[in-house]
Design a protein around this motif. Structure first.
Motif, PDB file in Angstrom:
ATOM      1  N   MET A  34      40.201  33.641  40.086  1.00 44.95           N
ATOM      2  CA  MET A  34      40.328  32.872  38.958  1.00 44.95           C
ATOM      3  C   MET A  34      40.211  33.503  37.761  1.00 44.95           C
ATOM      4  SD  MET A  34      40.313  29.636  40.009  1.00 44.95           S
ATOM      5  CE  MET A  34      40.320  28.687  38.454  1.00 44.95           C
ATOM      6  N   GLY A  35      40.830  33.030  36.617  1.00 44.99           N
ATOM      7  CA  GLY A  35      40.734  33.769  35.404  1.00 44.99           C
ATOM      8  C   GLY A  35      40.725  32.849  34.054  1.00 44.99           C
ATOM      9  N   TRP A  36      40.600  33.453  33.282  1.00 49.52           N
ATOM     10  CA  TRP A  36      40.506  32.661  31.917  1.00 49.52           C
ATOM     11  C   TRP A  36      41.438  33.558  30.750  1.00 49.52           C
ATOM     12  CZ3 TRP A  36      38.943  27.754  30.927  1.00 49.52           C
ATOM     13  CH2 TRP A  36      37.869  27.444  31.825  1.00 49.52           C
ATOM     14  N   PHE A  37      42.453  32.995  30.060  1.00 45.22           N
ATOM     15  CA  PHE A  37      43.100  33.591  28.992  1.00 45.22           C
ATOM     16  C   PHE A  37      42.897  32.736  27.909  1.00 45.22           C
ATOM     17  CE2 PHE A  37      45.579  36.771  31.063  1.00 45.22           C
ATOM     18  CZ  PHE A  37      45.294  36.405  32.593  1.00 45.22           C
ATOM     19  N   ARG A  38      43.439  33.222  26.732  1.00 42.76           N
ATOM     20  CA  ARG A  38      43.288  32.395  25.538  1.00 42.76           C
ATOM     21  C   ARG A  38      44.558  32.946  24.778  1.00 42.76           C
ATOM     22  NH1 ARG A  38      37.859  35.076  22.295  1.00 42.76           N
ATOM     23  NH2 ARG A  38      38.970  37.077  21.875  1.00 42.76           N
ATOM     24  N   ARG A  39      44.808  31.949  23.748  1.00 42.09           N
ATOM     25  CA  ARG A  39      45.875  31.921  22.771  1.00 42.09           C
ATOM     26  C   ARG A  39      45.551  31.519  21.424  1.00 42.09           C
ATOM     27  NH1 ARG A  39      51.326  32.948  23.474  1.00 42.09           N
ATOM     28  NH2 ARG A  39      51.411  32.117  25.737  1.00 42.09           N
ATOM     29  N   GLU A  43      49.354  34.126  17.536  1.00 43.84           N
ATOM     30  CA  GLU A  43      49.025  35.359  18.586  1.00 43.84           C
ATOM     31  C   GLU A  43      49.652  35.232  19.925  1.00 43.84           C
ATOM     32  OE1 GLU A  43      47.271  37.201  15.124  1.00 43.84           O
ATOM     33  OE2 GLU A  43      47.545  37.825  17.241  1.00 43.84           O
ATOM     34  N   ASN A  44      49.693  36.355  20.573  1.00 43.68           N
ATOM     35  CA  ASN A  44      49.967  36.663  22.144  1.00 43.68           C
ATOM     36  C   ASN A  44      49.005  36.151  22.711  1.00 43.68           C
ATOM     37  OD1 ASN A  44      52.615  37.713  21.283  1.00 43.68           O
ATOM     38  ND2 ASN A  44      51.669  39.608  21.564  1.00 43.68           N
ATOM     39  N   GLU A  89      36.809  34.562  15.368  1.00 37.72           N
ATOM     40  CA  GLU A  89      37.951  35.317  15.969  1.00 37.72           C
ATOM     41  C   GLU A  89      38.200  34.828  17.711  1.00 37.72           C
ATOM     42  OE1 GLU A  89      35.591  36.867  13.628  1.00 37.72           O
ATOM     43  OE2 GLU A  89      35.535  38.569  14.959  1.00 37.72           O
ATOM     44  N   ASP A  90      37.203  34.065  18.153  1.00 33.84           N
ATOM     45  CA  ASP A  90      37.325  33.413  19.447  1.00 33.84           C
ATOM     46  C   ASP A  90      38.087  32.075  19.238  1.00 33.84           C
ATOM     47  OD1 ASP A  90      33.938  34.654  19.823  1.00 33.84           O
ATOM     48  OD2 ASP A  90      35.882  35.492  20.617  1.00 33.84           O
ATOM     49  N   THR A  91      38.599  31.552  18.146  1.00 32.56           N
ATOM     50  CA  THR A  91      39.120  30.223  18.078  1.00 32.56           C
ATOM     51  C   THR A  91      40.360  30.547  18.921  1.00 32.56           C
ATOM     52  OG1 THR A  91      37.953  29.666  16.005  1.00 32.56           O
ATOM     53  CG2 THR A  91      40.227  28.607  16.706  1.00 32.56           C
TER      54      THR A  91
END
Length: 123
Positions: A34-39, A43-44, A89-91
């Protein structure tokens, strides 16, 4: 059919915490990484964290190390992302992902993705 549903996003102040959840159906959860990503806007997609099915292997992106913690409850078929000391910056929109190979999750090639949950951190 594999389905991932994220929840727990919202609006918080800088320095506060949030815990995201990713509920899954349709897969042998304990055998899947399992993993988490953000965009973030404009941004990429960025890797956040990943964990193997047995919880033995854990990976974090450099920007979240020491602040975010990935975990999972195999009995509940749910993965979590505890986010502490949140910064503006975590937004981003946060997505969970899963694959039978944890390295594919970590590297962004997971077969299954959720729809995302918005996290907004105000400074």
């Amino acid at each position: 059919q594999v389905r991932l549903v994220e929840s727990g996003g919202g609006l918080v102040q800088a320095g506060e915490s949030l815990k995201l959840s990713c509920a899954t159906t349709g897969l042998a959860f304990s055998a899947y990484g399992m993993g988490w990503f953000r965009r973030a806007p404009g941004e990429n997609r960025e890797f956040v964290a990943a964990m193997s099915g047995d919880g033995e292997r854990i990976f974090y992106g450099d920007s979240v190390k020491g602040r975010f913690t990935i975990s999972r409850d195999n009995a509940k078929r749910t993965a979590y992302l505890q986010m502490d000391s949140l910064q503006s910056e975590d937004t981003a929109v946060y997505y969970c992902a899963t694959d039978s190979l944890t390295t594919r999750v970590r590297d962004g090639y997971a077969n299954h993705w959720g729809q995302g949950t918005q996290v907004t951190v105000s400074s």
